[in-house]
Design an enzyme around this catalytic site. Sequence first.
Site, PDB file in Angstrom:
ATOM      1  N   ARG A 145       2.187 -68.981  67.773  1.00 35.13           N
ATOM      2  CA  ARG A 145       0.982 -69.107  68.018  1.00 35.13           C
ATOM      3  C   ARG A 145       0.573 -68.464  69.394  1.00 35.13           C
ATOM      4  O   ARG A 145       1.307 -69.163  70.420  1.00 35.13           O
ATOM      5  CB  ARG A 145       0.089 -70.476  68.019  1.00 35.13           C
ATOM      6  CG  ARG A 145       0.277 -71.001  66.515  1.00 35.13           C
ATOM      7  CD  ARG A 145      -0.531 -72.510  66.544  1.00 35.13           C
ATOM      8  NE  ARG A 145       0.300 -73.443  67.201  1.00 35.13           N
ATOM      9  CZ  ARG A 145      -0.129 -74.742  67.178  1.00 35.13           C
ATOM     10  NH1 ARG A 145      -1.073 -75.087  66.609  1.00 35.13           N
ATOM     11  NH2 ARG A 145       0.819 -75.605  67.690  1.00 35.13           N
ATOM     12  N   ASP A 147      -2.172 -67.138  72.267  1.00 40.87           N
ATOM     13  CA  ASP A 147      -3.526 -67.722  73.033  1.00 40.87           C
ATOM     14  C   ASP A 147      -4.560 -66.509  73.126  1.00 40.87           C
ATOM     15  O   ASP A 147      -4.108 -65.362  72.718  1.00 40.87           O
ATOM     16  CB  ASP A 147      -3.108 -68.039  74.496  1.00 40.87           C
ATOM     17  CG  ASP A 147      -2.289 -69.274  74.828  1.00 40.87           C
ATOM     18  OD1 ASP A 147      -2.266 -70.125  73.811  1.00 40.87           O
ATOM     19  OD2 ASP A 147      -1.447 -69.392  75.666  1.00 40.87           O
ATOM     20  N   ARG A 181       3.770 -66.979  80.748  1.00 40.36           N
ATOM     21  CA  ARG A 181       2.572 -66.638  81.741  1.00 40.36           C
ATOM     22  C   ARG A 181       3.120 -67.180  82.990  1.00 40.36           C
ATOM     23  O   ARG A 181       2.545 -67.082  84.338  1.00 40.36           O
ATOM     24  CB  ARG A 181       1.346 -66.650  81.220  1.00 40.36           C
ATOM     25  CG  ARG A 181       1.006 -65.942  80.017  1.00 40.36           C
ATOM     26  CD  ARG A 181      -0.517 -66.346  79.382  1.00 40.36           C
ATOM     27  NE  ARG A 181      -1.547 -66.538  80.321  1.00 40.36           N
ATOM     28  CZ  ARG A 181      -2.652 -66.792  79.841  1.00 40.36           C
ATOM     29  NH1 ARG A 181      -2.899 -67.475  78.550  1.00 40.36           N
ATOM     30  NH2 ARG A 181      -3.722 -67.002  80.596  1.00 40.36           N
TER      31      ARG A 181
END
Length: 259
Positions: free
Chosen positions: A49, A51, A196
């Site tokens: 998944r 973001d 990230r």
Amino acid sequence: MRIALGVEYNGSPYCGWQYQDDADSVQAQVEAALSRVADHKVTAICAGRTDRGVHAVSQIIHIDVHVERSMRAWVLGGNVNLPRDIGILWAQPVSEQFHARFSARARHYRYLILNRMVRPGLLHHRVTWEHHPLEVELMQTGANYLLGTHDFTSYRAVGCQAKNPIRTVHYLTIRRQQELIVVEIGANGFLHHMVRNIVGVLLKIGRQECPPEWANTVLLAKNRTAGGMTAPAHGLYFYGVDYDAPFHFPRPPVILPVL
């Protein structure tokens, strides 16, 4: 019948892969398009998944259907019903033992940083802009501390719901292509915001605000507050997934030299 499909998308307009009641998602668009081809409601399960704002070069999904269609029909029919920023690349029948998420053995991401004085125009929302000069060799030295199996608590989001913070990073490389810096990372799995947050630490090292050893200091702290910023989403690309035999799928397409 279970079908695996490869999907690419520009994540900028979407709240992420996962369906949400109050926002448009990639999952909602894909499910709506494939449901029209199937003539019944389908649910799309993805390998990883993403973001809000994160892109995918080769997201792997699977659907269960009750009708027979050619693989060409799933690809072309799905694409006819999708917005222009989402595309189905291929479709392939698989056994019911295949699961896009749970059968995955490794996942791959790329993060693109435009390192120049002026902000991007053409690549707006496709790269992260950093106007400070970045030292790639220092970033790579810092990245090397994160190779192998570690507790990545310091590199995951505070709200990450994963029960186990242990992950194995197989490779983490940083290379410069003129004004573009490409961060490539592969692991057996990723925590929420893990890539990230890693890039956020490496950016600080690249700007020479912290020494390369700081990446290890953050890792050993096992505390998110010890880390740096979370790098922007729009520089991140879900690049591909590895599965064990007998599940073999087309390699991610090369859209641009850097991708």
